[in-house]
Write a protein that holds these residues in place. Sequence first.
Motif, PDB file in Angstrom:
ATOM      1  N   ILE A  13      -4.100  -5.732  -9.970  1.00 12.11           N
ATOM      2  CA  ILE A  13      -5.101  -5.111  -9.102  1.00 12.11           C
ATOM      3  C   ILE A  13      -4.433  -4.177  -8.087  1.00 12.11           C
ATOM      4  CG2 ILE A  13      -6.859  -6.910  -9.371  1.00 12.11           C
ATOM      5  CD1 ILE A  13      -5.902  -8.063  -6.663  1.00 12.11           C
ATOM      6  N   TYR A  39      16.843  -5.617   8.951  1.00 13.54           N
ATOM      7  CA  TYR A  39      16.705  -5.817   7.502  1.00 13.54           C
ATOM      8  C   TYR A  39      16.353  -4.502   6.840  1.00 13.54           C
ATOM      9  CZ  TYR A  39      11.582  -5.590   7.719  1.00 13.54           C
ATOM     10  OH  TYR A  39      10.301  -5.180   7.894  1.00 13.54           O
ATOM     11  N   PHE A  41      14.026  -2.488   4.092  1.00 10.24           N
ATOM     12  CA  PHE A  41      12.800  -2.561   3.301  1.00 10.24           C
ATOM     13  C   PHE A  41      12.999  -1.712   2.054  1.00 10.24           C
ATOM     14  CE2 PHE A  41       8.528  -1.524   1.945  1.00 10.24           C
ATOM     15  CZ  PHE A  41       7.881  -2.744   2.073  1.00 10.24           C
TER      16      PHE A  41
ATOM     17  N   ALA B  22     -10.229  -5.470  -4.965  1.00 10.87           N
ATOM     18  CA  ALA B  22      -8.762  -5.421  -5.019  1.00 10.87           C
ATOM     19  C   ALA B  22      -8.162  -5.011  -3.679  1.00 10.87           C
ATOM     20  CB  ALA B  22      -8.315  -4.455  -6.111  1.00 10.87           C
ATOM     21  N   ASP B  23      -8.822  -4.107  -2.964  1.00 17.23           N
ATOM     22  CA  ASP B  23      -8.293  -3.664  -1.674  1.00 17.23           C
ATOM     23  C   ASP B  23      -8.802  -4.505  -0.513  1.00 17.23           C
ATOM     24  OD1 ASP B  23      -6.731  -1.766  -2.767  1.00 17.23           O
ATOM     25  OD2 ASP B  23      -7.925  -0.040  -2.171  1.00 17.23           O
ATOM     26  N   PRO B  26      -8.058  -9.454  -2.279  1.00 20.70           N
ATOM     27  CA  PRO B  26      -7.372  -9.720  -3.558  1.00 20.70           C
ATOM     28  C   PRO B  26      -7.701 -11.100  -4.129  1.00 20.70           C
ATOM     29  CG  PRO B  26      -5.854  -8.754  -1.980  1.00 20.70           C
ATOM     30  CD  PRO B  26      -7.137  -8.996  -1.243  1.00 20.70           C
ATOM     31  N   ALA B  29     -10.878 -10.699  -5.857  1.00 22.96           N
ATOM     32  CA  ALA B  29     -10.629  -9.833  -7.015  1.00 22.96           C
ATOM     33  C   ALA B  29     -10.028 -10.644  -8.166  1.00 22.96           C
ATOM     34  CB  ALA B  29      -9.699  -8.689  -6.628  1.00 22.96           C
ATOM     35  N   GLU B 432      -7.470  -0.613   2.557  1.00 25.89           N
ATOM     36  CA  GLU B 432      -6.236  -0.698   1.789  1.00 25.89           C
ATOM     37  C   GLU B 432      -5.679  -2.097   1.949  1.00 25.89           C
ATOM     38  OE1 GLU B 432      -4.280   2.334   4.359  1.00 25.89           O
ATOM     39  OE2 GLU B 432      -2.554   1.014   4.245  1.00 25.89           O
ATOM     40  N   VAL B 433      -4.976  -2.550   0.926  1.00 28.91           N
ATOM     41  CA  VAL B 433      -4.400  -3.879   0.986  1.00 28.91           C
ATOM     42  C   VAL B 433      -3.233  -3.882   1.959  1.00 28.91           C
ATOM     43  CG1 VAL B 433      -2.692  -5.125  -0.382  1.00 28.91           C
ATOM     44  CG2 VAL B 433      -5.045  -5.095  -1.097  1.00 28.91           C
ATOM     45  N   ARG B 446       5.920  -6.174  10.869  1.00 22.85           N
ATOM     46  CA  ARG B 446       6.816  -5.084  10.491  1.00 22.85           C
ATOM     47  C   ARG B 446       6.841  -4.835   8.982  1.00 22.85           C
ATOM     48  NH1 ARG B 446      12.370  -5.515  11.606  1.00 22.85           N
ATOM     49  NH2 ARG B 446      11.771  -7.263  12.901  1.00 22.85           N
ATOM     50  N   LEU B 447       6.821  -5.946   8.195  1.00 25.10           N
ATOM     51  CA  LEU B 447       6.859  -5.773   6.729  1.00 25.10           C
ATOM     52  C   LEU B 447       5.663  -4.971   6.238  1.00 25.10           C
ATOM     53  CD1 LEU B 447       8.006  -9.200   5.338  1.00 25.10           C
ATOM     54  CD2 LEU B 447       8.923  -6.991   4.680  1.00 25.10           C
ATOM     55  N   LEU B 448       4.480  -5.251   6.816  1.00 28.85           N
ATOM     56  CA  LEU B 448       3.289  -4.531   6.383  1.00 28.85           C
ATOM     57  C   LEU B 448       3.334  -3.085   6.854  1.00 28.85           C
ATOM     58  CD1 LEU B 448       0.598  -7.297   6.916  1.00 28.85           C
ATOM     59  CD2 LEU B 448       1.663  -6.570   4.784  1.00 28.85           C
ATOM     60  N   ASN B 450       6.090  -1.484   7.055  1.00 26.70           N
ATOM     61  CA  ASN B 450       7.008  -0.824   6.118  1.00 26.70           C
ATOM     62  C   ASN B 450       6.254  -0.346   4.884  1.00 26.70           C
ATOM     63  OD1 ASN B 450       9.584  -3.159   6.970  1.00 26.70           O
ATOM     64  ND2 ASN B 450       9.516  -0.988   7.486  1.00 26.70           N
ATOM     65  N   LEU B 451       5.227  -1.105   4.527  1.00 25.81           N
ATOM     66  CA  LEU B 451       4.428  -0.763   3.344  1.00 25.81           C
ATOM     67  C   LEU B 451       3.620   0.507   3.616  1.00 25.81           C
ATOM     68  CD1 LEU B 451       4.139  -2.281   0.655  1.00 25.81           C
ATOM     69  CD2 LEU B 451       2.094  -3.361   1.558  1.00 25.81           C
ATOM     70  N   GLU B 452       2.915   0.523   4.733  1.00 26.93           N
ATOM     71  CA  GLU B 452       2.158   1.711   5.144  1.00 26.93           C
ATOM     72  C   GLU B 452       2.207   1.791   6.662  1.00 26.93           C
ATOM     73  OE1 GLU B 452       1.284   3.880   3.171  1.00 26.93           O
ATOM     74  OE2 GLU B 452       1.075   2.809   1.270  1.00 26.93           O
ATOM     75  N   LYS B 568      13.220   2.709  17.742  1.00 28.04           N
ATOM     76  CA  LYS B 568      13.869   2.624  16.432  1.00 28.04           C
ATOM     77  C   LYS B 568      12.883   2.147  15.358  1.00 28.04           C
ATOM     78  CE  LYS B 568      17.524   0.142  17.433  1.00 28.04           C
ATOM     79  NZ  LYS B 568      18.733  -0.645  17.177  1.00 28.04           N
TER      80      LYS B 568
END
Lengths: 180, 570
Positions: A13, A39, A41, B22-23, B26, B29, B432-433, B446-448, B450-452, B568
């Motif tokens: 999906i 870290y 990414f 899906a968005d 999930p 979905a 968006e997911v 922070r990880l999310l 990094n995604l967008e 940073k």
Amino acid sequence: MNRYVQGDPLLCIGCRTCTIACVVAHEGKRIYEIDPDGYDFHPRLKVIKTFNVSVPVQCKHCENPACKSVCQSGAIRVQDGTVLIDRDKCIGCKSCTEACPFGAVHMVPLGFQLNPDGTRRSVAHKCDLCHGLEGGPACKRVCPTEALRLVESEDLAELLAMKRTKVLMTASSPEINRPV
Amino acid sequence: MSNGVHEIEDAKLLFVFGYNGADSHPIVARRIVRAKRKGAQIICVDPRRIETARIADLHLQLKNGSNLALVNSIAHVIIEEGLCDDKFIAEHSSGFDEFKELCKKYSPEAVTGITQVHPDDIRKAARMYATSGQSMILYGMGVCQFAQAVNVVKGLANLAIMTGNFGRWGVGIGPVRGQNNVQGACDMGALPNSYPGYQNVTVPEIRAKFEKAWGVPLSDKVGIPLTQVPHYVLHEPEAKKIRAYYVFGEDPAQSDPDLAEVRESLEKLELVILQDIYMNRTAIYADVILPSTGWNEHDGVFSCCDRGFQRIRKVIDPPADANVLTDWEIISRISTAMGYPMKYRNTEEIWNEVIDLCPSFTGATYEKLEKYGNIQWPCRSKGMEDKGTSYLHKDGKFANPDGKAKFSSIDWQPPTELENNEYPLIFSTAREVGHYSVRTMSGNCRLLRNLEDEPGWIQMNPALCEELGVKHGELVKVISKRGHCVTRCLPTDRVKKQAVYMTYQWWIGACNELTIASLDPISNTPEYKYCACRVEKIEDQAWAESYVLREYENIRLSMGIDVAKGRKAI
């Protein structure tokens, strides 16, 4: 036979949970550090979306890997059924990125190692099937729709058996239009 | 939802209308994917080639804003081809004759100009839906976020009634709600017209019950909906004006339509109180900020979109020096300070008060939530054998006084602000997911990020990008009659050339600068899914990139954030 992770576009999906899991698996507890440079990414797979397909693309762990053949520095090896890159040996020549027919190898900047001109040193990067990490490939583990599977030789054997049976059934079906 | 989320995978046909699982969810979905694997047919109705459209047997890529025309046309075909469940209609419904009359003018050929869907596809969808024997409708914000929204829901209910798709396992209609626990907010009476458990404030017996339980006189007037707050601040006469605004777990300066108007009203208000876990855009206007705990730092009960109550449990203690309290502790203290002493020892005490005052929740005790994990209301008896209700309307019994389902005969009405020469494109919000709602939670992960990250993306058809001369990743300016924002171009053939889409959480790519505060007259939900806009190329990309960074830093500065420390991270 080398193993590889394969995505099923009918189940995927496009949520990219695999992408985050890949980073979390490889960076471990470093993801909790306050320092933004604490870290990297750098997901080792990429979810591709076209009009009709959503699916993660990652290394196929080829039996005679093109990336390994072109590597000038001996940084790419096959170990435990997995194609692995040794970052320390990688000279950053990008030959593997060009050679890989699947677009599975890309270049990523290393955290703190700088080139002489002050830019960050880039190395080749790709799926390592979570080599040396507990629990096997993290992407497969977290997928909410079970769209990813680790393909081993017995899975291929099963797939082949199914395809051959299907072909046989079609060929012997009375409805089929035979060429005159 | 009339039926449980877990029933989705057992339906024989899923009719997914304006819902991008899906968005948005999930986990829901996943049920759609499983249904497909188990052999269910899928019809997807969406202007975009969303993930569900990819795996659907039939995708009706309708024009934005044509919902009710399409729904009525499907009903037209079901009637025309004799596919109705006549027995169900005769025994369990009212108003069919009038509806039949209305549908006459909605032939697939008559609406094809409005819907941009081929008449053959409308016929095919009607046949599939009416004949599967077990069809379930799922709908989302693509239905609800229009000025004509509630009436489309009624239209979808018409389809389910006329084909007898109610009151059984794996059928019904399912509004898959936009946010986690938005169902809970409604269940608990965070609505202008009801006490907890959908008990209307205008009914004297109900008011008397709550007055007795709480020991205070209560108002018999319906309150003001959230989306009408700007109007009541800016345009009502002095005596009716809103002067103070207590906001918690919400960021109207980011999530409400027409942000320029929202900012104007926040500035005009005499008192703004904000209760949240991080600074957000509304915090900039707040006179008082009450820091509260996050989702993992407190106990409580959530309700899922399918009426299921689940407990949430505290995982970690908040930092000792953080000086934060849970939301219910803050509310108790405010109430006590205002002269109504409110004392609870824990969330179970609060929950017991709720279920004792709400007949349809009475059986959902903590003991059962603990033992069974999930209890769907109505659950009326505290006995352990009452495990709640997976699907409503069993044996064709409906909540109307005559016990029958009512057909609604309503004509399609076009959206409020149509595209025109100056603003030739349709603008719609999307999801968006990875980033949830406003960025209070996910924007601080922070990880999310990094995604967008800022300034987000605008989904544009490649042909439109070519026409405007903009490439993937370039910054573009998006403009409507009300405002503008800067975001990145995302070419994708999953959207048609006539419409563009943005998610609404970004501070710089804040698409609610563009949206229109045109409200559905019943639900008061804004028309987030339709307004007119245009996209402009920015020639000086280097300037635009520095503009984004500068603006982002300015917003953080205005929230009192140590910008140097976070630099940073950008």
